[in-house]
Write an enzyme that holds these catalytic residues in place. Structure first.
Site, PDB file in Angstrom:
ATOM      1  N   ASP A 194       0.842  -1.194   0.000  1.00 65.39           N
ATOM      2  CA  ASP A 194       0.000   0.000   0.000  1.00 65.39           C
ATOM      3  C   ASP A 194       0.877   1.244   0.000  1.00 65.39           C
ATOM      4  OD1 ASP A 194      -2.313   1.467   0.063  1.00 65.39           O
ATOM      5  OD2 ASP A 194      -2.547   1.357   2.234  1.00 65.39           O
ATOM      6  N   CYS A 228      -7.633  -1.411  -6.097  1.00 59.82           N
ATOM      7  CA  CYS A 228      -6.747  -1.652  -4.957  1.00 59.82           C
ATOM      8  C   CYS A 228      -7.600  -1.357  -3.735  1.00 59.82           C
ATOM      9  CB  CYS A 228      -5.477  -0.805  -5.048  1.00 59.82           C
ATOM     10  SG  CYS A 228      -5.731   0.888  -5.593  1.00 59.82           S
ATOM     11  N   ARG A 234      -2.297   2.278  -6.820  1.00 60.95           N
ATOM     12  CA  ARG A 234      -1.799   1.126  -7.569  1.00 60.95           C
ATOM     13  C   ARG A 234      -2.613   0.903  -8.842  1.00 60.95           C
ATOM     14  NH1 ARG A 234      -1.476  -2.549  -2.128  1.00 60.95           N
ATOM     15  NH2 ARG A 234      -3.076  -1.048  -1.514  1.00 60.95           N
ATOM     16  N   SER A 235      -3.915   1.144  -8.754  1.00 57.04           N
ATOM     17  CA  SER A 235      -4.770   0.982  -9.935  1.00 57.04           C
ATOM     18  C   SER A 235      -4.375   1.960 -11.031  1.00 57.04           C
ATOM     19  CB  SER A 235      -6.240   1.196  -9.545  1.00 57.04           C
ATOM     20  OG  SER A 235      -6.650   0.272  -8.560  1.00 57.04           O
ATOM     21  N   GLN A 274      -0.584   7.900  -6.499  1.00 59.83           N
ATOM     22  CA  GLN A 274      -0.647   8.619  -5.233  1.00 59.83           C
ATOM     23  C   GLN A 274       0.684   9.117  -4.701  1.00 59.83           C
ATOM     24  OE1 GLN A 274      -3.344   5.631  -3.059  1.00 59.83           O
ATOM     25  NE2 GLN A 274      -3.861   7.609  -2.183  1.00 59.83           N
TER      26      GLN A 274
END
Length: 488
Positions: A194, A228, A234-235, A274
């Site tokens: 994450d 995610c 992550r997506s 992110q």
């Protein structure tokens, strides 16, 4: 691969190496976020009372103009957006990890969108927190079937293929009204942390090859469901890499500008990618993939991968050293700053599922960080008030241990004898001096970085303001150091 494509890769590689050499990934990323702030898309559906509890994170909501609308079931709302990149002949549905209350909605979306595959890029539990509901049946479960009566769907486990970094499940999805069934591929990437990146582009590219080979990304089937925990970090990384590789493969030299593609995708769903590290990883994976997507059994690692591995290991090593003196950190909220060791934690806790799997906490999560001016103004006010109230002449500095230290000091001092108080005070003053010395070294490094940056290509990004202020109060010095990375 054509010579033109090779030239395109060379340009992206040159840009990657230039940014790496000047350590300006945070500034590049900040520029992208700044550009995204100019978007004026509405989020009205997500703000409706009946829909708020269907969002995993309050600061991650679907834009109205691209949100996926459910056609039947208890409601038409789901935290998901359709992302189309017409010139790459690609479309994806990006969504959050389902909550127990939205798992049925999730499968209804899979059914109605005629999706062939689900790409899950997170684990169910990460950092001791539930990041996604277990919405699909496992091979090891007593019953290989899950029922979703609210949408009249049934999901059955069929088979599983295990790889080193991901698992591929075949699931059978059945509409209980018509008894029509479809097989759905569930690609579960299990080694992607994450807010982080895979250790190397190589394993990720093998995963991408497997997904592509399945036909899940083809234009003759519905868009793949990519998620995610929040469906943005992550997506977004997966979709950016895949899209840029398609553009390079099909159109060559003038087809891809990584940052422009990311900004285009951000117009469909907020906050894609992110962290600066995820952006850096995207570049590295695009470079490697454009030189020839690897087969599952044979992957040649070249200089960029080796260079990425070295830099990534240095970052991980330095990060662990910096955290040695801190208590184990709590899982960060979606909008957490990358500079946890340089500034106080000013954001609320992340939204997690309650025992019923429904409902966010009372405090909302801010989507954007405070500006440098606002933060420094607030900090000066806070420090001044503390100084007047406590007559303290200690040096105050913003770091991630401030809140914990303050609380522990208060508890200790209230129960200690005068001699103990004096000893504790001296110890904390010594610790503060050590922190200050570390901050000064960091400030000098950042100043040098800023000077180097002025020599960098002006076309790459707009500069980010760095604010440094020093105030003298009663013989004590208050050092305020603000250097702001972005939060996605």
């Amino acid at each position: 691969m054509t010579n033109e494509t090779q030239d395109a890769v060379s340009n992206v590689e040159t840009e990657y190496l230039q940014i790496n050499s000047t350590e300006t990934w945070p500034l590049i990323y900040q520029h992208i976020r700044h550009e995204s702030c100019n978007f004026e898309y509405t989020l009205n559906e997500s703000k409706k009372l009946q829909n708020k509890i269907l969002n995993r994170y309050r600061d991650v909501a679907p834009y109205d103009h691209t949100r996926v609308i459910l056609k039947k079931g208890p409601c038409d709302y789901i935290n998901a957006n359709l992302i189309k990149v017409e010139r790459a002949h690609r479309q994806y549905i990006l969504t959050q990890g389902p909550l127990p209350s939205t798992a049925g909605h999730f499968w209804l979306m899979v059914w109605e969108q005629n999706s062939k595959a689900i790409l899950m890029l997170n684990k169910v539990i990460e950092k001791n927190q539930v990041k996604c509901h277990q919405y699909w049946p496992l091979e090891s479960s007593s019953s290989h079937t899950m029922m979703f009566p609210d949408v009249n769907l049934k999901v059955e486990f069929v088979s599983k293929t295990q790889s080193s970094d991901y698992t591929t499940n075949t699931l059978k999805l059945t509409d209980m009204e018509t008894m029509e069934s479809r097989n759905i591929l569930h690609f579960h990437y299990t080694t992607w942390p994450d807010f982080g990146v895979p250790q190397s582009p190589t394993a990720f590219l093998r995963f991408l090859v497997d997904v592509r080979s399945s036909g899940a990304l083809d234009i003759n089937v519905g868009p793949p469901i990519v998620h995610c925990s929040a469906g943005i970090g992550r997506s977004g990384t997966f979709c950016l890499v895949d899209t840029c590789l398609v553009l390079i493969e099909e159109n060559g030299l003038n087809s891809v500008n990584v940052r422009e593609v990311l900004l285009e995708m951000r117009q469909s769903r907020m906050g894609l990618i992110q962290t600066p590290d995820q952006l850096r990883f995207s570049y590295a994976a695009i470079i490697e993939g454009a030189k020839g997507l690897p087969s599952n059994n044979n992957l040649e690692i070249d200089s960029i991968t080796n260079h990425y591995d070295v830099v990534n290991n240095e970052i991980l090593s330095n990060s662990s050293l910096e955290d040695d003196d801190e208590p184990p950190p709590l899982p960060p909220p979606r909008g957490d700053s990358l500079t946890r060791s340089m500034m106080a934690d000013l954001t609320p806790s992340p939204i997690t599922e309650n025992e019923n799997g429904i409902g966010p906490p009372n405090k909302p999560l801010p989507m954007e960080p405070p500006t440098s001016t606002d933060l420094i103004k607030n900090t000066v006010t806070t420090i001044t008030n503390n100084t007047h109230d406590n007559n303290s002449h200690d040096m105050i500095i913003l770091d991630s241990t401030k809140s914990d230290d303050t609380n522990s000091n208060t508890n200790s001092n209230s129960e200690s004898s005068p001699s103990d108080k004096s000893e504790i005070r001296h110890r904390h003053q010594h610790e503060k001096k050590e922190r200050i010395a570390a901050q000064v070294r960091e400030m000098k490094r950042r100043q040098k970085e800023s000077e180097d940056w002025k020599k960098f290509k002006r076309s790459l990004f707009m500069p980010v303001t760095i604010g440094i202020g020093t105030v003298l109060i009663g013989g004590g010095m208050i050092a305020i150091y603000g250097y702001f990375y972005s939060r996605g």
